[in-house]
Design a protein around this motif. Structure first.
Motif, PDB file in Angstrom:
ATOM      1  N   ASP A  32      29.547  22.478 -22.102  1.00  0.00           N
ATOM      2  CA  ASP A  32      28.326  22.328 -22.879  1.00  0.00           C
ATOM      3  C   ASP A  32      28.680  22.373 -24.369  1.00  0.00           C
ATOM      4  N   PHE A  35      26.682  24.766 -26.718  1.00  0.00           N
ATOM      5  CA  PHE A  35      27.068  26.171 -26.547  1.00  0.00           C
ATOM      6  C   PHE A  35      28.329  26.475 -27.334  1.00  0.00           C
ATOM      7  N   TRP A  39      28.607  28.957 -30.475  1.00  0.00           N
ATOM      8  CA  TRP A  39      29.552  30.072 -30.351  1.00  0.00           C
ATOM      9  C   TRP A  39      30.496  30.106 -31.540  1.00  0.00           C
ATOM     10  N   GLU A  47      37.549  32.997 -29.027  1.00  0.00           N
ATOM     11  CA  GLU A  47      37.472  31.689 -28.363  1.00  0.00           C
ATOM     12  C   GLU A  47      36.248  31.638 -27.452  1.00  0.00           C
ATOM     13  N   PRO A  49      34.059  31.249 -24.211  1.00  0.00           N
ATOM     14  CA  PRO A  49      34.451  31.359 -22.809  1.00  0.00           C
ATOM     15  C   PRO A  49      34.261  30.032 -22.075  1.00  0.00           C
ATOM     16  N   ILE A  50      34.895  29.944 -20.932  1.00  0.00           N
ATOM     17  CA  ILE A  50      34.792  28.751 -20.112  1.00  0.00           C
ATOM     18  C   ILE A  50      33.482  28.829 -19.330  1.00  0.00           C
ATOM     19  N   THR A  51      32.877  27.695 -19.056  1.00  0.00           N
ATOM     20  CA  THR A  51      31.699  27.691 -18.197  1.00  0.00           C
ATOM     21  C   THR A  51      32.040  26.962 -16.904  1.00  0.00           C
ATOM     22  N   PRO A  52      31.324  27.271 -15.813  1.00  0.00           N
ATOM     23  CA  PRO A  52      31.745  26.769 -14.500  1.00  0.00           C
ATOM     24  C   PRO A  52      31.903  25.252 -14.415  1.00  0.00           C
ATOM     25  N   SER A  53      31.114  24.516 -15.198  1.00  0.00           N
ATOM     26  CA  SER A  53      31.183  23.059 -15.030  1.00  0.00           C
ATOM     27  C   SER A  53      32.567  22.514 -15.369  1.00  0.00           C
ATOM     28  N   SER A  54      33.340  23.249 -16.176  1.00  0.00           N
ATOM     29  CA  SER A  54      34.656  22.718 -16.527  1.00  0.00           C
ATOM     30  C   SER A  54      35.657  22.876 -15.391  1.00  0.00           C
ATOM     31  N   PHE A  55      35.302  23.658 -14.362  1.00  0.00           N
ATOM     32  CA  PHE A  55      36.200  23.756 -13.201  1.00  0.00           C
ATOM     33  C   PHE A  55      35.839  22.762 -12.122  1.00  0.00           C
ATOM     34  N   MET A  56      34.762  22.029 -12.358  1.00  0.00           N
ATOM     35  CA  MET A  56      34.263  21.179 -11.270  1.00  0.00           C
ATOM     36  C   MET A  56      34.598  19.727 -11.512  1.00  0.00           C
TER      37      MET A  56
ATOM     38  N   TRP B  88      29.853  28.128  -5.157  1.00  0.00           N
ATOM     39  CA  TRP B  88      28.971  27.958  -6.315  1.00  0.00           C
ATOM     40  C   TRP B  88      28.853  26.511  -6.749  1.00  0.00           C
ATOM     41  N   THR B  92      25.871  24.446  -9.121  1.00  0.00           N
ATOM     42  CA  THR B  92      26.109  23.887 -10.444  1.00  0.00           C
ATOM     43  C   THR B  92      25.800  22.391 -10.446  1.00  0.00           C
ATOM     44  N   ASP B  97      24.828  23.399 -15.548  1.00  0.00           N
ATOM     45  CA  ASP B  97      25.511  24.511 -16.186  1.00  0.00           C
ATOM     46  C   ASP B  97      24.884  24.657 -17.572  1.00  0.00           C
ATOM     47  N   SER B 100      23.747  27.207 -22.938  1.00  0.00           N
ATOM     48  CA  SER B 100      23.089  27.150 -24.244  1.00  0.00           C
ATOM     49  C   SER B 100      21.576  27.295 -24.143  1.00  0.00           C
ATOM     50  N   LEU B 135      25.279  36.351 -29.947  1.00  0.00           N
ATOM     51  CA  LEU B 135      24.898  34.935 -29.997  1.00  0.00           C
ATOM     52  C   LEU B 135      23.435  34.752 -29.635  1.00  0.00           C
ATOM     53  N   PRO B 212      38.359  33.899 -19.362  1.00  0.00           N
ATOM     54  CA  PRO B 212      37.046  34.521 -19.456  1.00  0.00           C
ATOM     55  C   PRO B 212      35.958  33.472 -19.254  1.00  0.00           C
ATOM     56  N   THR B 213      35.041  33.749 -18.350  1.00  0.00           N
ATOM     57  CA  THR B 213      34.094  32.728 -17.935  1.00  0.00           C
ATOM     58  C   THR B 213      32.670  33.281 -17.989  1.00  0.00           C
ATOM     59  N   VAL B 214      31.728  32.409 -18.303  1.00  0.00           N
ATOM     60  CA  VAL B 214      30.318  32.787 -18.297  1.00  0.00           C
ATOM     61  C   VAL B 214      29.562  31.839 -17.371  1.00  0.00           C
ATOM     62  N   LYS B 232      18.572  18.790 -19.474  1.00  0.00           N
ATOM     63  CA  LYS B 232      19.666  18.896 -18.509  1.00  0.00           C
ATOM     64  C   LYS B 232      19.184  18.989 -17.070  1.00  0.00           C
TER      65      LYS B 232
END
Lengths: 200, 324
Positions: A32, A35, A39, A47, A49-56, B88, B92, B97, B100, B135, B212-214, B232
């Motif tokens: 995103d 985001f 940030w 830095e 953080p990573i969000t789940p969509s980047s692993f998909m 998950w 998603t 996702d 924001s 944030l 680190p993940t959100v 979205k």
């Protein structure tokens, strides 16, 4: 001469197979951007953080014509039973009744009830008993099924099912509080669904 | 004649030698300034080094054992975490996702470990949680923490005690399973009001790297609002909903199920990262202990050698003095 040529061709084809690795994870593109920007502005020294969509892997776009196969993802908490498998049809035990899903099915969100999920692939039919969950059918002929528990139907013991059914029916008749009643009702529902799946 | 020579020789040697034996009446009478503290200094120095060597060796044994334990736990939990990754993804794909998203009530769920000695994974998730808090803060906005695990609790209680809504610890007393995690998820859903849940955890990538993940989970009302306003989640309106009577009810169930599934994966990933981090931390500390042991052994041997040499010199010089 032609022998050499064929070898060259085969090498070219293997190279084409190797290529997609570099584009395996479209990590930056999928994240995103709003985001990440927000940030960076608010917290410049950490830095984002990573969000789940980047692993998909990104899901394919809706094709203009209906594809011949349905892509099924069937996930459980402890394993992925089917992942990206192309099949002809699945029958999903939705709360509103059995729902057959073919390629080109309209996009749907369905709750599952305890029942039999069958996956049809050519002449092979694999049947699972699922305890409940959700199923999403997307417009691009991809079906996602998430269940809390699922077992192949041939691993269920009919005698134990009968025993459980009588036990829970008895419990339901003697239950006094609402919680007990609800628990017994759930037990009866699951066992009668199992019974129906085994006999039917 | 001989006595005079001995006296001469003795005076020459006795000063640098620091005689270990005060019983040697001759020499002690020759060196009047010798301090009693210095007697036996040689023995003490080797004794100290030997003690330190022993303790370093014990520490190395402990860290090696901890590394082994972490490695075997890691192998078991890693497969489980990898198997849960399919869980998950459908959510998603459907709900998107949305880190924001701009909502009033944010709840930040910080997942950490109960035990220490596992590198920086806990402080990373606390740092990210604090940053998320900053944030999303603003007028008319509420930020709350839900803390899982002893270590994040210790760090967050210090400066944001008033924002912590719920603390849960001892997650990993029993092996993690879906039932247990869904009970925790249920507890959180019952006790905390939210518009968006943000789960902060360390995703396991390899034994030495954790991301680190959100993960963001929206409440059913927010999902509906976002779907109506397009953006979205605009595609969600195209889906037919089957199941309960109203769409809201299905979305409610869906959000709760999504939360439990995402939590399950997050808890497993964090546990895997913890074991991996512990393994690499223990690996480096046992390597450090080995280095230290090498250095100490060198010092010890050098001291021992020096004392032997000194003794030899004493004997030889004494003998030569007698001869001379």
């Amino acid at each position: 001469m032609f022998r050499q040529g064929s070898r060259f061709l085969s090498r070219a084809s293997t190279m084409r197979w190797c290529r997609p690795f570099s584009t395996d994870l479209p990590a930056e593109a999928a994240a995103d951007s709003n985001f990440v920007e927000a940030w960076r502005k608010a917290i410049p020294n950490v830095e984002p953080p990573i969000t789940p969509s980047s692993f998909m892997a990104t899901r394919p776009a809706t094709p203009s014509s209906i594809p011949s196969k349905l892509t099924v993802n069937f996930a459980l908490p402890y394993s992925s039973e089917l992942s990206g498998k192309e099949v002809d049809m699945v029958i999903i035990p939705a709360t509103t009744g059995q729902m057959g899903v073919l390629p080109g099915h309209v996009a749907t969100i369905a709750e599952l009830k305890p029942g039999v999920l069958s996956v049809h692939e050519g002449n092979d039919i694999s049947k699972y008993f699922v305890s409940g969950g959700f199923a999403f059918v997307h417009a691009n002929s991809v079906a996602d099924i998430i269940a809390v528990e699922a077992v192949p139907l041939d691993r269920i013991d009919p005698n134990l099912v009968q025993k459980g059914l009588t036990d829970f029916t008895q419990k339901l008749s003697t239950a006094s509080t609402d919680v007990e009643k609800a628990e017994a009702q759930t037990g009866v529902d699951v066992h009668s669904a199992l019974n129906a799946a085994l006999t039917g | 004649m001989a006595m005079a020579a001995l006296r001469r020789e003795g005076r020459r040697f006795a000063t640098p030698l620091l005689s270990p034996n005060p019983a040697n009446a001759l020499r002690s009478s020759l060196v009047p300034y010798e301090e009693p503290v210095l007697s036996g200094v040689r023995c003490i120095s080797t004794q100290v080094v030997r003690n330190r060597m022993k303790s370093v060796k014990n520490i190395q044994k402990i860290t090696k054992a901890m590394k082994m334990v972490a490695a075997s736990k890691l192998r078991a939990i890693q497969t489980r975490a990898e198997n849960s990754r399919g869980l998950w993804q459908p959510f998603t794909a459907l709900l998107g996702d949305t880190p924001s998203v701009d909502v009033k009530k944010n709840v930040i769920i910080t997942i950490s470990s109960d035990k220490g000695l596992c590198g920086g994974i806990n402080s990373t998730s606390v740092k990210i949680s604090r940053a998320l808090h900053k944030l999303n803060s603003g007028p008319e906005k509420e930020n709350k923490y839900v803390v899982l695990g002893e270590k994040a609790k210790a760090q967050l209680v210090r400066d944001s005690k008033k924002d912590i809504e719920l603390i849960m610890t001892e997650l990993q007393k029993n092996p993690l399973n879906y039932t247990q995690v869904s009970v925790i998820a249920d507890d959180i859903l019952k006790n905390v009001e939210f518009d968006a849940l943000r789960i902060v955890y360390n995703k396991f990538q390899s034994v030495v790297s954790f991301l680190p993940t959100v993960s963001t989970i929206l409440s059913p009302e927010v999902v509906e609002r976002e779907a109506e306003s397009g953006g979205k989640l605009g595609e969600l309106d195209l889906y037919e909903v089957e199941g309960a009577e109203t769409k809201g009810e299905v979305l409610q169930n869906l959000a709760e199920f999504q939360f439990s599934c995402v939590m399950f994966n997050a808890v497993l990933e964090n546990a895997t990262s913890e074991q991996g981090a512990r393994m690499s931390a223990m690996d480096s500390s046992s390597r450090n202990a080995g280095d230290m042991l090498d250095r100490l052994t060198l010092t010890y041997n050098r001291t021992r050698q020096a004392s032997i040499t000194t003794e030899l010199i004493e004997i030889i010089s004494g003998a030569s003095a007698l001869e001379g």
